[in-house]
Design an enzyme around this catalytic site. Structure first.
Site, PDB file in Angstrom:
ATOM      1  N   GLU A 122       0.817  -1.214   0.000  1.00 17.97           N
ATOM      2  CA  GLU A 122       0.000   0.000   0.000  1.00 17.97           C
ATOM      3  C   GLU A 122       0.850   1.263   0.000  1.00 17.97           C
ATOM      4  OE1 GLU A 122      -2.449  -0.463   3.419  1.00 17.97           O
ATOM      5  OE2 GLU A 122      -3.680  -2.072   2.539  1.00 17.97           O
ATOM      6  N   CYS A 138      15.416 -18.655  -5.416  1.00 20.22           N
ATOM      7  CA  CYS A 138      14.495 -17.958  -4.517  1.00 20.22           C
ATOM      8  C   CYS A 138      15.217 -16.930  -3.655  1.00 20.22           C
ATOM      9  CB  CYS A 138      13.771 -18.964  -3.645  1.00 20.22           C
ATOM     10  SG  CYS A 138      14.874 -20.057  -2.695  1.00 20.22           S
ATOM     11  N   GLU A 163      17.767 -10.017 -10.426  1.00 21.18           N
ATOM     12  CA  GLU A 163      18.067 -11.285  -9.776  1.00 21.18           C
ATOM     13  C   GLU A 163      19.161 -12.035 -10.525  1.00 21.18           C
ATOM     14  OE1 GLU A 163      14.283  -9.768  -8.596  1.00 21.18           O
ATOM     15  OE2 GLU A 163      14.825 -10.465 -10.610  1.00 21.18           O
ATOM     16  N   GLU A 199      16.820  -4.642 -13.279  1.00 21.58           N
ATOM     17  CA  GLU A 199      16.240  -5.764 -14.024  1.00 21.58           C
ATOM     18  C   GLU A 199      16.233  -5.470 -15.519  1.00 21.58           C
ATOM     19  OE1 GLU A 199      14.474  -9.453 -14.532  1.00 21.58           O
ATOM     20  OE2 GLU A 199      14.894  -8.623 -12.555  1.00 21.58           O
ATOM     21  N   GLU A 205      17.021 -14.843 -16.619  1.00 24.27           N
ATOM     22  CA  GLU A 205      17.056 -15.928 -17.595  1.00 24.27           C
ATOM     23  C   GLU A 205      16.720 -17.293 -16.998  1.00 24.27           C
ATOM     24  OE1 GLU A 205      20.871 -15.805 -19.459  1.00 24.27           O
ATOM     25  OE2 GLU A 205      20.508 -13.887 -20.453  1.00 24.27           O
ATOM     26  N   ASP A 250      10.130 -23.165   5.597  1.00 23.35           N
ATOM     27  CA  ASP A 250       9.989 -24.553   5.169  1.00 23.35           C
ATOM     28  C   ASP A 250       8.881 -24.593   4.121  1.00 23.35           C
ATOM     29  OD1 ASP A 250       9.529 -27.238   4.817  1.00 23.35           O
ATOM     30  OD2 ASP A 250       8.804 -27.612   6.859  1.00 23.35           O
ATOM     31  N   HIS A 253       6.210 -28.832   1.621  1.00 21.25           N
ATOM     32  CA  HIS A 253       4.989 -29.632   1.729  1.00 21.25           C
ATOM     33  C   HIS A 253       4.058 -29.496   0.521  1.00 21.25           C
ATOM     34  CE1 HIS A 253       6.167 -30.356   5.884  1.00 21.25           C
ATOM     35  NE2 HIS A 253       6.457 -29.067   5.943  1.00 21.25           N
ATOM     36  N   ASP A 275      14.056 -24.137   3.498  1.00 17.56           N
ATOM     37  CA  ASP A 275      14.546 -24.439   2.154  1.00 17.56           C
ATOM     38  C   ASP A 275      14.115 -23.433   1.090  1.00 17.56           C
ATOM     39  OD1 ASP A 275      11.864 -25.037   1.911  1.00 17.56           O
ATOM     40  OD2 ASP A 275      12.129 -27.151   1.410  1.00 17.56           O
ATOM     41  N   HIS A 276      13.476 -22.330   1.494  1.00 13.91           N
ATOM     42  CA  HIS A 276      12.947 -21.404   0.493  1.00 13.91           C
ATOM     43  C   HIS A 276      13.016 -19.967   1.003  1.00 13.91           C
ATOM     44  CE1 HIS A 276      10.714 -20.138  -2.967  1.00 13.91           C
ATOM     45  NE2 HIS A 276       9.636 -19.802  -2.288  1.00 13.91           N
ATOM     46  N   ASN A 300       5.823 -14.393  -2.750  1.00 15.02           N
ATOM     47  CA  ASN A 300       6.583 -15.531  -3.251  1.00 15.02           C
ATOM     48  C   ASN A 300       7.157 -15.202  -4.625  1.00 15.02           C
ATOM     49  OD1 ASN A 300       7.687 -18.087  -3.339  1.00 15.02           O
ATOM     50  ND2 ASN A 300       5.747 -19.175  -3.114  1.00 15.02           N
TER      51      ASN A 300
END
Length: 334
Positions: A122, A138, A163, A199, A205, A250, A253, A275-276, A300
Site C-alpha cells: 500500500e 528464490c 536477480e 532488471e 534468464e 519450510d 509440503h 529451504d525457500h 513468493n
C-alpha cells in the site's frame, strides 16, 4: 512355454504396467496441458498424468475438508501439477541454510506502538510478483525484493532489481546460482561489488550464466545487512518499522505446492528446516478480532498464478510457524 500362454503373460504384464486413468479427469487434464503448454512423449505422458491425477485427488480431498472447516486455507491445481513433491522441492526451493558471517543485530525500537496490521504494498515499495522458473534462485528474489523496498523508502523510486545479476555474480560470497544461496550472501555481494544492476539492464534468464554486471547500470547499493532475533515479536517490529524483510521458510509440503488462499497452517511445517527464501511484506488478521486469525503476508517468486496472485498468508504467532522468524534479515541503505 506355449506360444499362446507366453502372449497372455506378456499382455498381462503390459496391462499391469500401464496406469489406469480416471476418465472423469480427462477434460481437465487436457485443459491443464494446454494452459501450461505441456508436450510429452507417450511414455512420459502416462507418468505425468498419473502424478497429476494423484495431486488432483489430494487437492479435492483437502478442499472437501476445508469446506467442512477442518482447514483454514484452500488448495488448487497449478503449474506444478505434473511434478512429484520431491521434484518440486528440488527445482524451486534453493535456500541453503548454513553458518555464515553475521550482520548487525536488529535493535528493537522502544516505546513505540506497533500497528496491528501492515501492508507495504500500500506504500508503493513492492514490485510486481516475479517468477523464478525452474531455477533454485528464490534467495535472489528475496534479496532483490528487500533491497527494492529499502531503495524506495530512501529515494521514492521503485526500480526492479536484477536477480540474474545475483545468480551470476555472487559465487565468491558463497551463493551457488540456480543451485541455491542465502540472502545475506547476496547483500554482502552487493556491498563488496559496489552496486546491483536494474532488471531492465540485466534481465532474468532462469539459468546460470557468466557475470555481466556493468557499473553504469547499477541502481542500488547497500553497506551491509542486519539480522533479526529469532522471535516473531522482533520480526513484527522490524516489518512495521523497517519495511519488507527477507525471510526463509519450510516450503517442502504438498499443501504449499498447491496453496490457493486463506491462512496457511501445516502441522508438519518446520521452524528449523528451511529451504525457500521469500519476502515478508506485512502482517494482519482476518475478521474483527485482532487477536485471532493472525497472519504474515508473504510475497513468493512462483508467479502471479500461484496462491493469492503470488502471495500467501502464513499463520502468525503460532510458534514461529514454518520458520519465518528463524533467518530474517534486511540490507542497510544509507
Amino acid at each position: 512355454m506355449n506360444l499362446l500362454l507366453l502372449l497372455a503373460v506378456l499382455c498381462l504384464g503390459t496391462a499391469l504396467a500401464t496406469p489406469k486413468f480416471d476418465q472423469t479427469f480427462s477434460a481437465e487434464w487436457h485443459q491443464w496441458k494446454s494452459t501450461h503448454r505441456r508436450l510429452y512423449g507417450t511414455n512420459e505422458e502416462e507418468w505425468r498424468r498419473a502424478i497429476w491425477e494423484k495431486n488432483m485427488r489430494m487437492i479435492q480431498l483437502h478442499n472437501g475438508e476445508y469446506s467442512n472447516g477442518q482447514h483454514g486455507f484452500s488448495m488448487e491445481m497449478n503449474a506444478f501439477g505434473d511434478m512429484t513433491n520431491e521434484e518440486f522441492r528440488q527445482v524451486v526451493n534453493g535456500y541453503r541454510h548454513q553458518k555464515h558471517k553475521k550482520g548487525r543485530l536488529f535493535q528493537e525500537p522502544l516505546m513505540l506502538k506497533i500497528p496491528k496490521s501492515v501492508d507495504w504494498r500500500e506504500k508503493g515499495c513492492v514490485t510486481p510478483v516475479k517468477n523464478q522458473g525452474q531455477c533454485g534462485s528464490c534467495w535472489a528474489f528475496s534479496a532483490s525484493g528487500c533491497l527494492e523496498g529499502q531503495m524506495f523508502l530512501k529515494t521514492g523510486k521503485l526500480i526492479s532489481l536484477s536477480e540474474q545479476n545475483l545468480v551470476d555474480c555472487s559465487h565468491a560470497q558463497g551463493n551457488q546460482g540456480c543451485n541455491g544461496g542465502l540472502m545475506d550472501f547476496a547483500f554482502q555481494y552487493i556491498k563488496e561489488n559496489g552496486g546491483l544492476d536494474s532488471e531492465e539492464s540485466y534481465p532474468y534468464e532462469a539459468k546460470d550464466g557468466s557475470c555481466k554486471y556493468r557499473a553504469e547500470f547499477a541502481v542500488a547499493n547497500d553497506t551491509g545487512f542486519v539480522d533479526i532475533p529469532q522471535q516473531e515479536k522482533a520480526l513484527m517490529k522490524a516489518v512495521a518499522t523497517v519495511g519488507p524483510i527477507s525471510v526463509a521458510m519450510d516450503a517442502s509440503h504438498p499443501s504449499l505446492q498447491f496453496y490457493s488462499s486463506g491462512i496457511y497452517y501445516e502441522p508438519n511445517c518446520s521452524s528449523k528446516n528451511l529451504d525457500h527464501g521469500v519476502l515478508l511484506v506485512g502482517y494482519g488478521y482476518e475478521g474483527t478480532d485482532s487477536n485471532k486469525n493472525k497472519y504474515w503476508l508473504v510475497k513468493n517468486s512462483w508467479g502471479s498464478e500461484w496462491g493469492m496472485e503470488g502471495y500467501i498468508k502464513i499463520a502468525k504467532d503460532r510458534d514461529n510457524h514454518c520458520g519465518l522468524a528463524t533467518a530474517a534479515s534486511y540490507p542497510v541503505v544509507n
